[in-house]
Design a protein around this motif. Structure first.
Motif, short mmCIF file in Angstrom:
data_model
loop_
_atom_site.label_atom_id
_atom_site.label_comp_id
_atom_site.label_asym_id
_atom_site.label_seq_id
_atom_site.Cartn_x
_atom_site.Cartn_y
_atom_site.Cartn_z
N ASN A 1 0.82 -1.21 0.00
CA ASN A 1 0.00 0.00 0.00
C ASN A 1 0.86 1.26 0.00
O ASN A 1 0.45 2.31 -0.51
CB ASN A 1 -0.94 -0.03 1.22
CG ASN A 1 -1.85 1.16 1.29
OD1 ASN A 1 -1.63 2.05 2.10
ND2 ASN A 1 -2.84 1.21 0.43
N ALA B 1 -6.18 -1.35 4.04
CA ALA B 1 -4.93 -2.04 3.69
C ALA B 1 -4.00 -2.12 4.89
O ALA B 1 -3.42 -3.17 5.17
CB ALA B 1 -4.24 -1.29 2.55
N ILE B 2 -3.87 -0.99 5.62
CA ILE B 2 -2.95 -0.98 6.76
C ILE B 2 -3.43 -1.94 7.85
O ILE B 2 -2.64 -2.67 8.45
CB ILE B 2 -2.80 0.47 7.31
CG1 ILE B 2 -2.03 1.33 6.31
CG2 ILE B 2 -2.07 0.46 8.66
CD1 ILE B 2 -1.95 2.80 6.65
N HIS C 1 1.40 2.65 -3.43
CA HIS C 1 0.21 3.37 -3.90
C HIS C 1 0.15 4.76 -3.25
O HIS C 1 -0.11 5.76 -3.92
CB HIS C 1 -1.04 2.54 -3.55
CG HIS C 1 -2.32 3.14 -4.06
ND1 HIS C 1 -3.38 3.42 -3.23
CD2 HIS C 1 -2.69 3.52 -5.30
CE1 HIS C 1 -4.36 3.95 -3.95
NE2 HIS C 1 -3.97 4.03 -5.22
N ARG C 2 0.43 4.79 -1.95
CA ARG C 2 0.42 6.08 -1.24
C ARG C 2 1.48 7.01 -1.80
O ARG C 2 1.24 8.22 -1.96
CB ARG C 2 0.71 5.86 0.25
CG ARG C 2 -0.41 5.22 1.03
CD ARG C 2 -0.29 5.51 2.51
NE ARG C 2 1.01 5.19 3.05
CZ ARG C 2 1.33 4.04 3.66
NH1 ARG C 2 0.43 3.10 3.77
NH2 ARG C 2 2.53 3.85 4.15
N TYR D 1 -3.75 14.12 1.02
CA TYR D 1 -3.59 14.07 -0.43
C TYR D 1 -4.46 13.00 -1.09
O TYR D 1 -4.23 12.63 -2.23
CB TYR D 1 -2.12 13.85 -0.80
CG TYR D 1 -1.45 12.68 -0.10
CD1 TYR D 1 -1.56 11.39 -0.61
CD2 TYR D 1 -0.73 12.88 1.08
CE1 TYR D 1 -0.96 10.33 0.04
CE2 TYR D 1 -0.13 11.81 1.72
CZ TYR D 1 -0.24 10.54 1.20
OH TYR D 1 0.34 9.49 1.85
N MET D 2 -5.44 12.53 -0.33
CA MET D 2 -6.27 11.45 -0.87
C MET D 2 -7.74 11.83 -0.89
O MET D 2 -8.18 12.74 -0.21
CB MET D 2 -6.12 10.20 -0.01
CG MET D 2 -4.78 9.53 -0.09
SD MET D 2 -4.82 8.04 0.91
CE MET D 2 -3.11 7.58 0.86
N LEU E 1 -0.73 7.84 9.85
CA LEU E 1 -0.40 6.47 9.41
C LEU E 1 0.00 5.61 10.61
O LEU E 1 -0.41 4.45 10.71
CB LEU E 1 0.73 6.51 8.38
CG LEU E 1 0.36 7.11 7.01
CD1 LEU E 1 1.61 7.35 6.17
CD2 LEU E 1 -0.60 6.19 6.27
N LEU F 1 0.19 8.48 -4.98
CA LEU F 1 -0.87 9.47 -4.72
C LEU F 1 -0.28 10.77 -4.19
O LEU F 1 -0.69 11.86 -4.58
CB LEU F 1 -1.87 8.90 -3.71
CG LEU F 1 -2.82 7.80 -4.20
CD1 LEU F 1 -3.64 7.25 -3.04
CD2 LEU F 1 -3.77 8.34 -5.28
N SER F 2 0.70 10.63 -3.29
CA SER F 2 1.32 11.81 -2.70
C SER F 2 2.04 12.64 -3.76
O SER F 2 1.90 13.87 -3.81
CB SER F 2 2.31 11.37 -1.61
OG SER F 2 3.06 12.46 -1.19
N ALA G 1 -0.55 14.31 -6.02
CA ALA G 1 -1.30 15.39 -5.37
C ALA G 1 -0.45 16.65 -5.24
O ALA G 1 -0.95 17.76 -5.38
CB ALA G 1 -1.78 14.93 -4.00
N LYS H 1 7.49 0.86 6.79
CA LYS H 1 6.70 1.05 5.57
C LYS H 1 6.53 2.54 5.27
O LYS H 1 6.41 2.94 4.11
CB LYS H 1 5.34 0.38 5.72
CG LYS H 1 5.39 -1.12 5.58
CD LYS H 1 4.01 -1.71 5.51
CE LYS H 1 4.09 -3.21 5.35
NZ LYS H 1 2.77 -3.84 5.40
N GLN I 1 7.76 4.36 2.02
CA GLN I 1 6.94 5.25 1.18
C GLN I 1 7.76 6.45 0.71
O GLN I 1 7.72 6.82 -0.47
CB GLN I 1 5.73 5.74 1.98
CG GLN I 1 4.82 6.64 1.14
CD GLN I 1 3.72 7.31 1.94
OE1 GLN I 1 3.31 6.80 2.99
NE2 GLN I 1 3.25 8.45 1.46
N LEU J 1 -5.86 11.56 5.63
CA LEU J 1 -4.65 11.74 4.79
C LEU J 1 -4.97 12.81 3.74
O LEU J 1 -5.87 12.63 2.92
CB LEU J 1 -4.24 10.42 4.16
CG LEU J 1 -3.68 9.42 5.18
CD1 LEU J 1 -3.63 8.02 4.60
CD2 LEU J 1 -2.29 9.84 5.65
#
Lengths: 482, 222
Positions: A2, B104-105, A5-6, B92-93, A345, A9-10, A13, A354, A358, B90
């Protein structure tokens, strides 16, 4: 996965931030790529020089020993002029040397002069008539108007191998021409005397006055057909003919059978010159013969490229270190800026490694784009910088060499450069020129890109690891609640 | 389910402890409200329950196992989910991606299930358009609903919420409280809500008041 993917996206954005990061990465990669390309090109140039320039050992009479012997034998009271006895190289000795593993071939050369009988030599105006040679060897072949260059094969002569002289009609002299009367004449002489391949010419030796019939098997074009000095006719480039060593020896006299003035042994790998020279010295009588090596062209290229390699290595390391420092600081700032996000997170239960991964993934994404940009611009920058470096290094090199060789040139035959006596006219400077013209050809290949990518990944990894302390120490409560 | 034994917490020194020797039990199928004046330590207490910090004294046990044994990261990932007063999405989502990231986490059984994530958001009144735009473009109330949806979609057995309805209007507040009741009673979870709203506290099964470092049951557990 994941975190990948993050990371995507970051980056998507925050397009502005990502773009700046990509540009910075591209700049770092561009400089490293430039260093790698120059380094690789210098290595290739050195390898190519090793293959193409080659090196040689020249076996000739030991002049120093001959002079020493002459001085010992001379009696001041007798009033007679002392004579210099130069021992020609025996081909049987050469056969022993060709068995050395480093030796790939040889060219036995003998020079003498004869007089044209059935044709006229190109005449040059000169008031000088004295023979440039002295002692027994010189006296045995008084100056004629045609110079005969006895060779094993013309292709082994520097002027032919460097294409400054080339066969225009017929063929050159080969080892198969030994013990024949085949000759190769210069095109201007052929034109003047209307001679063609297959024709026969007559010459008369200067010592025995014997007339020989010679068959023309080839016509060559010399680099310069004008005399560069005032002197006897035979010094004119057009009056030089090539024949087998055996034929030149015949003109010199029966005592010269199976000998040569000098023998150039070809060494395929310039790195083996020293070993070959040591091994050769054990096989020859050093009181009669001297052996000298010539890998100056290779050494010149090697020194020049070594200097460039050193500079390119410095570029790589400096930019890599600068890249690590810059990116570490940027990642530290990013972590500070994104503490809240990291806290969220962590609160969700994400593993710290993780989150570090990222950040690393984000840098890797920017690295991939940065690599594409760098590869587009790297070739141009490397070419420019490489040319500049080559030019500077070779100018310095040429200045150093000209200073060093200034004192040595005086004793040599004009046009022979620093080569030992016995070399063909026009030799010497040719290979040095070739060495000086060595260019760095930079090209981006898969290996370079893999190397660059590897260095890039190492920079990104180190930058992330060094900056990761901020993530590893972060307490989510402090960020999200306090 | 969750047992607090001799819990103590302080910032500077034990003499200035926020609360000391706290012994409480929280059960599944129940909603709990913790009320108290500002600065009483409600949020700090909640952060201990959420595994965001460790007690200075005593211990918290989940099904008889200390949180330190479970590991705070593992506890946060699998056993507890938190709704923050300041949403903590979050940035930016989109709402959908926020939910999918949480799934997922936490290694939820619904990991990667977009339809499930959409359903959770729809349940809280978010439109399809709102689900796909960046959360920063949503209003405070909408963001709070996304935060609640994120906590509800995970498989955690314990839900802790810090002023979850602080940014919602009356209608939405009632809907959220009803939703918390539903997940407690139908999904057999334990919901602990820190609130200063009387109507929210009243809607919970049990209410606990924190005052001067002492916890007092306003409505005694059965």
């Amino acid at each position: 996965m994941n975190f990948i993917h993050r990371a995507g996206l970051s980056l998507w954005a925050k397009k502005g931030r990502s773009l700046l990061l990509i540009l910075l990465t591209a700049a770092i990669m561009l400089f490293i790529l430039t260093g790698l390309l120059i380094h690789s090109a210098a290595d290739t140039a050195t390898t190519n020089a090793r293959k193409s320039v080659g090196a040689s050992l020249t076996l000739s009479a030991n002049r120093q020993a001959a002079f020493k012997k002459m001085r010992q034998q001379s009696k001041p009271s007798s009033g007679s002029r002392p004579t210099l006895n130069m021992t020609p190289v025996k081909l049987s000795t050469v056969k022993k040397l060709t068995k050395l593993s480093q030796v790939t071939g040889y060219n036995a050369t003998t020079q003498t002069s004869v007089n044209a009988k059935s044709f006229s030599a190109i005449s040059t105006t000169s008031s000088m008539g004295a023979s440039p040679m002295g002692g027994k060897m010189g006296s045995s072949s008084s100056q004629g108007d045609i110079q005969v260059n006895g060779v094993t094969a013309t292709r082994l002569v520097d002027s032919f191998s460097t294409k400054s002289a080339k066969i225009t009609k017929g063929r050159g002299i080969t080892s198969a021409d030994a013990n024949t009367n085949h000759v190769v004449i210069e095109s201007e002489l052929a034109k003047q005397e209307k001679l063609a391949v297959g024709d026969t010419i007559k010459i008369k030796t200067t010592s025995t006055k014997k007339v020989y019939k010679l068959k023309i098997v080839g016509i060559y074009k010399a680099a310069s057909t004008t005399s560069t000095q005032m002197g006897p006719n035979s010094t004119d480039a057009s009056n030089q003919i090539y024949a087998a060593t055996s034929l030149a020896n015949t003109f010199k006299g029966s005592s010269y059978k199976n000998t040569a003035d000098s023998v150039t042994l070809s060494i395929s790998d310039p790195g083996q010159v020293s070993a070959a020279k040591t091994a050769a010295k054990k096989l020859i009588n050093t009181s009669k013969y001297s052996i000298s090596s010539d890998d100056s062209s290779y050494q010149q290229v090697k020194t020049s490229m070594k200097s460039i390699t050193s500079i390119s290595n410095k570029i790589i390391w400096l930019v890599t270190l600068a890249g690590i420092v810059i990116l570490t600081l940027i990642v530290m700032l990013l972590i500070r800026e994104r503490r809240h996000e990291i806290g969220i997170l962590l609160a969700l239960g994400e593993a710290r490694w993780k989150i570090v991964a990222q950040f690393f993934t984000e840098l890797v994404f920017t690295l991939i784009v940065g690599l594409v940009i760098a590869s587009a611009g790297g070739q141009v920058v490397a070419n420019k910088l490489g040319q500049q470096l080559t030019s500077q290094t070779q100018t310095t090199q040429a200045q150093t060499m000209s200073t060093q060789s200034g004192g040595q040139m005086g004793g040599g035959t004009p046009g022979q450069g620093t080569r030992p006596s016995g070399g063909m006219p026009g030799q010497g400077g040719q290979t040095q020129k070739a060495a000086q013209k060595t260019k760095l050809t930079t090209s981006i290949d898969l290996t370079t890109m893999v190397e660059l990518g590897g260095l890039g990944l190492a920079i990104m990894f180190l930058a992330t690891v060094l900056a990761a302390g901020g993530i590893l120490r972060l307490q989510p409560k402090k960020v999200l609640i306090d | 389910m969750l047992e607090i034994k001799s819990l103590g917490y302080w910032y500077q020194s034990p003499d200035e402890s926020l609360f000391n020797d706290v012994n409480l039990k929280f059960e599944a199928d129940q909603t709990y409200a913790i009320i108290g004046s500002s600065g009483a330590g409600k949020t700090t207490f909640l952060s201990l329950l959420a595994g965001l910090d460790q007690p200075k004294a005593g211990e918290i046990l989940l099904d008889g196992q200390a949180l330190t044994q479970i590991g705070l990261t593992a506890y946060r990932r699998h056993q507890v989910t938190t709704v923050f007063q300041s949403y903590n999405l979050l940035p930016y989502m989109s709402p959908i991606n926020n939910l999918l990231t949480a799934l997922a986490i936490t290694e939820s059984q619904h990991k990667g299930d977009v339809a499930y994530a959409k359903q959770q958001l729809q349940q809280l009144g978010l439109t399809d358009d709102q689900m796909t735009q960046n959360v920063q473009h949503l209003s405070g109330g909408q963001q709070q609903r996304v935060a609640i949806a994120r906590s509800m979609c995970c498989d955690a057995r314990l839900v802790v919420a810090d002023e979850p309805t602080g940014n919602l209007d009356e209608t939405n507040t009632e809907a959220i409280i009803a939703l918390f009741q539903k997940i407690a009673h139908e999904q057999h979870k334990c919901v602990i809500i820190v609130t200063h709203e009387a109507n929210v506290a009243a809607a919970c099964d049990q209410t606990l008041k924190l005052s001067n470092g002492e916890f007092e049951w306003v409505t005694q557990p059965a």
